[in-house]
Motif scaffolding. Structure first.
Motif, mmCIF file in Angstrom:
data_model
loop_
_atom_site.group_PDB
_atom_site.id
_atom_site.type_symbol
_atom_site.label_atom_id
_atom_site.label_comp_id
_atom_site.label_asym_id
_atom_site.label_seq_id
_atom_site.Cartn_x
_atom_site.Cartn_y
_atom_site.Cartn_z
ATOM 1 N N ALA A 48 0.809 -1.225 0.000
ATOM 2 C CA ALA A 48 0.000 0.000 0.000
ATOM 3 C C ALA A 48 0.845 1.280 0.000
ATOM 4 C CB ALA A 48 -0.973 0.009 1.181
ATOM 5 N N PRO A 49 1.780 1.433 -0.932
ATOM 6 C CA PRO A 49 2.589 2.663 -0.957
ATOM 7 C C PRO A 49 1.817 3.847 -1.527
ATOM 8 C CG PRO A 49 3.151 1.283 -2.823
ATOM 9 C CD PRO A 49 2.166 0.491 -2.002
ATOM 10 N N SER A 50 2.178 5.048 -1.079
ATOM 11 C CA SER A 50 1.565 6.281 -1.574
ATOM 12 C C SER A 50 2.605 7.388 -1.543
ATOM 13 C CB SER A 50 0.359 6.670 -0.709
ATOM 14 O OG SER A 50 -0.161 7.942 -1.072
ATOM 15 N N TYR A 51 2.690 8.154 -2.627
ATOM 16 C CA TYR A 51 3.677 9.232 -2.737
ATOM 17 C C TYR A 51 3.235 10.494 -1.994
ATOM 18 C CZ TYR A 51 6.481 7.046 -6.472
ATOM 19 O OH TYR A 51 7.308 6.228 -7.199
ATOM 20 N N SER A 52 4.209 11.230 -1.488
ATOM 21 C CA SER A 52 3.958 12.606 -1.048
ATOM 22 C C SER A 52 3.712 13.451 -2.298
ATOM 23 C CB SER A 52 5.147 13.147 -0.266
ATOM 24 O OG SER A 52 6.322 13.178 -1.076
ATOM 25 N N PRO A 53 3.006 14.582 -2.184
ATOM 26 C CA PRO A 53 2.678 15.355 -3.383
ATOM 27 C C PRO A 53 3.889 15.903 -4.133
ATOM 28 C CG PRO A 53 2.003 16.518 -1.388
ATOM 29 C CD PRO A 53 2.364 15.127 -0.984
ATOM 30 N N ASP A 54 5.034 16.057 -3.463
ATOM 31 C CA ASP A 54 6.239 16.513 -4.166
ATOM 32 C C ASP A 54 7.041 15.346 -4.747
ATOM 33 O OD1 ASP A 54 7.410 15.376 -1.923
ATOM 34 O OD2 ASP A 54 8.225 17.247 -1.138
ATOM 35 N N GLY A 55 6.582 14.114 -4.518
ATOM 36 C CA GLY A 55 7.236 12.943 -5.084
ATOM 37 C C GLY A 55 8.523 12.522 -4.402
ATOM 38 N N LYS A 56 8.883 13.176 -3.292
ATOM 39 C CA LYS A 56 10.162 12.887 -2.648
ATOM 40 C C LYS A 56 10.095 11.731 -1.658
ATOM 41 C CE LYS A 56 11.925 17.639 -2.994
ATOM 42 N NZ LYS A 56 12.417 18.809 -2.224
ATOM 43 N N PHE A 73 3.833 3.875 3.498
ATOM 44 C CA PHE A 73 3.360 2.534 3.185
ATOM 45 C C PHE A 73 3.056 1.803 4.486
ATOM 46 C CE2 PHE A 73 7.929 2.289 3.671
ATOM 47 C CZ PHE A 73 8.189 1.071 4.292
ATOM 48 N N GLU A 74 2.387 0.664 4.371
ATOM 49 C CA GLU A 74 2.121 -0.137 5.561
ATOM 50 C C GLU A 74 3.037 -1.345 5.570
ATOM 51 O OE1 GLU A 74 -1.403 -3.110 5.181
ATOM 52 O OE2 GLU A 74 -2.096 -1.262 4.220
ATOM 53 N N SER A 75 3.424 -1.759 6.762
ATOM 54 C CA SER A 75 4.339 -2.889 6.916
ATOM 55 C C SER A 75 4.097 -3.557 8.266
ATOM 56 C CB SER A 75 5.793 -2.420 6.826
ATOM 57 O OG SER A 75 6.683 -3.488 7.071
ATOM 58 N N ASP A 76 4.285 -4.885 8.290
ATOM 59 C CA ASP A 76 4.193 -5.595 9.566
ATOM 60 C C ASP A 76 5.568 -5.941 10.108
ATOM 61 O OD1 ASP A 76 4.985 -7.609 7.871
ATOM 62 O OD2 ASP A 76 3.353 -8.986 8.392
ATOM 63 N N ARG A 77 6.578 -5.196 9.679
ATOM 64 C CA ARG A 77 7.944 -5.478 10.119
ATOM 65 C C ARG A 77 8.113 -5.299 11.624
ATOM 66 N NH1 ARG A 77 11.396 -1.223 6.763
ATOM 67 N NH2 ARG A 77 10.047 -2.045 5.117
ATOM 68 N N GLY A 78 7.198 -4.575 12.256
ATOM 69 C CA GLY A 78 7.258 -4.413 13.708
ATOM 70 C C GLY A 78 6.364 -5.387 14.451
ATOM 71 N N GLY A 79 5.759 -6.333 13.746
ATOM 72 C CA GLY A 79 4.909 -7.331 14.385
ATOM 73 C C GLY A 79 3.459 -7.239 13.977
ATOM 74 N N LYS A 80 2.977 -6.025 13.697
ATOM 75 C CA LYS A 80 1.630 -5.832 13.176
ATOM 76 C C LYS A 80 1.662 -4.639 12.238
ATOM 77 C CE LYS A 80 0.049 -3.068 17.147
ATOM 78 N NZ LYS A 80 -0.982 -2.950 18.215
ATOM 79 N N GLN A 81 0.584 -4.473 11.491
ATOM 80 C CA GLN A 81 0.552 -3.423 10.469
ATOM 81 C C GLN A 81 0.722 -2.036 11.082
ATOM 82 O OE1 GLN A 81 -3.289 -5.017 9.164
ATOM 83 N NE2 GLN A 81 -2.615 -4.650 7.060
ATOM 84 N N GLN A 82 1.703 -1.302 10.576
ATOM 85 C CA GLN A 82 1.954 0.072 10.986
ATOM 86 C C GLN A 82 2.311 0.885 9.749
ATOM 87 O OE1 GLN A 82 1.442 1.187 14.014
ATOM 88 N NE2 GLN A 82 1.299 -0.734 15.152
ATOM 89 N N ILE A 83 2.345 2.193 9.899
ATOM 90 C CA ILE A 83 2.651 3.077 8.783
ATOM 91 C C ILE A 83 4.099 3.536 8.893
ATOM 92 C CG2 ILE A 83 2.068 5.242 7.610
ATOM 93 C CD1 ILE A 83 -0.754 4.952 8.719
ATOM 94 N N TYR A 84 4.788 3.505 7.759
ATOM 95 C CA TYR A 84 6.187 3.924 7.674
ATOM 96 C C TYR A 84 6.335 4.956 6.559
ATOM 97 C CZ TYR A 84 7.330 -0.095 10.621
ATOM 98 O OH TYR A 84 7.406 -1.003 11.667
ATOM 99 N N VAL A 85 7.373 5.772 6.679
ATOM 100 C CA VAL A 85 7.721 6.768 5.659
ATOM 101 C C VAL A 85 9.178 6.578 5.283
ATOM 102 C CG1 VAL A 85 8.049 9.232 5.197
ATOM 103 C CG2 VAL A 85 5.996 8.468 6.396
ATOM 104 N N MET A 86 9.473 6.650 3.991
ATOM 105 C CA MET A 86 10.860 6.600 3.544
ATOM 106 C C MET A 86 11.009 7.412 2.263
ATOM 107 S SD MET A 86 11.482 2.815 1.888
ATOM 108 C CE MET A 86 10.731 2.327 0.345
ATOM 109 N N ALA A 87 12.259 7.629 1.862
ATOM 110 C CA ALA A 87 12.518 8.346 0.613
ATOM 111 C C ALA A 87 11.948 7.558 -0.559
ATOM 112 C CB ALA A 87 14.015 8.551 0.432
ATOM 113 N N ALA A 88 11.481 8.268 -1.588
ATOM 114 C CA ALA A 88 10.879 7.615 -2.743
ATOM 115 C C ALA A 88 11.865 6.719 -3.482
ATOM 116 C CB ALA A 88 10.308 8.663 -3.694
ATOM 117 N N SER A 89 13.154 6.949 -3.271
ATOM 118 C CA SER A 89 14.181 6.126 -3.912
ATOM 119 C C SER A 89 14.549 4.902 -3.095
ATOM 120 C CB SER A 89 15.439 6.966 -4.159
ATOM 121 O OG SER A 89 15.913 7.514 -2.933
ATOM 122 N N GLY A 90 13.929 4.745 -1.922
ATOM 123 C CA GLY A 90 14.235 3.618 -1.046
ATOM 124 C C GLY A 90 15.136 4.026 0.099
#
Length: 448
Positions: A308-316, A320-337
């Motif tokens: 479920a990734p979604s871009y910021s309006p400036d594209g930077k 996205f959602e991830s269960d890497r912490g044990g359950k679904q949570q929201i994370y933010v990272m650079a658009a390039s990874g």
């Protein structure tokens, strides 16, 4: 048969084309008479008292259907009322009957406590429709705005939406959202044999048309920045495929074929890339494809579920959602990874994050204690607020101006999903009527 055969071929002229046809501000008397009037609705406050506004029926002239002028007025009135920012005054309270849209007895409108007044005229000559409106500051006795639009008669409803946007912008200082559309999944038939078709409608639920026949299962339609292209998933032939479709021509193409299952496609703000998750084995990761070169870049490489990734309006950035912490949570990272920062820390599970077109909030679905809530938080995770909750709410999508969220609600049992809107204050929740059950809405940008 290709789905193109099931699509209406025209949405009407673009705004740019309508401007060339005369759809724009006329000169002279149509321009605001003064810059001194200061009537303004401050929508940045947490609680907004709706502005009393009078909208007498447009004056009709030369119309084959005399009710057309009233129909335009009704669409404008409904748009402004549904925004929750305006309180249209009942026409039975009006003291003046408008016959000349340039002449107003302000004392009559002050008596009924109207702060703003809209007068308008709708005329048809030689197969062309002309709409004029004036927006008045009643207490200052001044014209705030005035425009004239020329188009074909079948565009009367779109003219009403554009006038609504002009009124909204002049009185709030922010862009409107009425001249926009919704793509969604129409669901019909018995619950165990639902037929799911892609459908398109105006933001108020009017002008529904179908983009697919229902032969294949379709999910998660999303708009490009151009408002005439969508991406969606189809389960027609084995593994799900990500498609691009031009909703005006009906032409579609497969983004690409990948081994495994792909989910949640979404465009970048410039419309040049599609980001999605790809499942391989028991985990899924995020990938982005350049639509011009077809080059694909992997953004995450984890043994969990990133989706479920979604871009910021400036594209930077992306959320996205991830269960890497044990359950679904929201994370933010650079658009390039790269490294990702968790931003949700409340009780329950967080999913379907969507960045506001304004960049100020991320909308999400939150599940906990048997309830599904639609909420918003700032991109750093602060300021979390739940706007509505119930048995099953899901799939938030933002209006073009970032002030309203649409989502779907499924009450379970023999019922099906329905579409609803709520503003960012959480105080104005409304149902959007559709011909059948409906899910997975996506809001277009303003039509160009």
């Amino acid at each position: 048969m290709n789905e193109a055969g099931f699509i209406s071929s025209s949405k009407g002229p673009s705004r740019r084309r309508l401007m060339a046809l005369g759809l724009g501000a006329a000169a002279g008397a149509l321009l605001p008479r003064t810059a001194a009037a200061v009537l303004r609705l401050d929508i940045t406050q947490g609680s907004v008292q709706p502005m009393p506004i009078a909208l007498p029926d447009f004056v009709g002239w030369g119309l084959p259907d005399p009710s057309a002028a009233r129909a335009v007025t009704q669409v404008i009135t409904a748009n402004l009322q549904r925004s929750g920012l305006f309180a249209p005054i009942e026409q039975t309270a009006y003291l003046e009957r408008i016959s000349n849209i340039d002449t107003v007895r302000f004392s009559d409108w002050r008596t009924i406590n109207a702060q703003a007044l809209v007068t308008g005229r709708l005329a048809q000559t030689d197969g062309r429709l002309t709409a004029q409106f004036r927006l008045w500051d009643v207490f200052a006795g001044q014209q705030l705005d005035g425009k004239q639009y020329n188009t074909t008669p079948d565009n009367w409803r779109r003219i009403a939406h554009i006038i609504s946007d002009a009124i909204y912008e002049r009185l709030t200082g922010e862009k409107g959202y009425f001249d926009s559309r919704i793509v969604f999944v129409d669901e019909s038939g018995p619950k165990d044999r639902r037929v799911k078709r892609l459908a398109l409608m105006d933001q108020d639920g009017a002008n529904v048309r179908y983009l697919t026949r229902g032969d294949d299962l379709v999910l998660t339609p999303r708009f490009s920045s151009s408002a005439d292209t969508i991406t969606y998933m189809s389960y027609g032939q084995g593994d799900p495929r990500v498609y691009l479709m031009n909703i005006e021509t009906g032409q579609r193409e497969i983004v690409t074929n990948f081994p495994g299952m792909s989910f949640s496609p979404r465009f970048s703000p410039d419309g040049q890339r599609v980001i999605f998750s790809l499942q391989r084995g028991g985990n899924s990761n995020l990938f982005v494809m350049d639509l011009r070169s077809k080059a694909t870049t992997r953004l995450t490489d984890t043994a969990v579920i990133d989706t479920a990734p979604s871009y910021s309006p400036d594209g930077k950035y992306i959320c996205f959602e991830s269960d890497r912490g044990g359950k679904q949570q929201i994370y933010v990272m650079a658009a390039s990874g790269g490294s990702a920062q968790r931003i949700s820390f409340g009780e329950g599970a967080y999913s379907t994050p969507v960045w506001s077109p304004r960049g100020d909030y991320i909308a999400f679905t939150k599940q906990g204690q048997g309830k599904f809530a639609i909420g918003i938080m700032k991109p750093d995770g602060s300021g979390e607020r739940l706007l509505t909750e119930g048995y099953h709410n899901e799939g938030p999508t933002w209006s073009p101006n970032g002030r309203v969220i649409m989502f779907f609600r499924d009450l379970g049992g023999n019922a099906g999903p329905t579409l609803h809107t709520v503003d960012v204050t959480g105080r104005n929740e409304l149902r959007v009527m559709t011909p059948a059950f409906a899910s997975d809405p996506a809001w277009s940008p303003l039509l160009q």
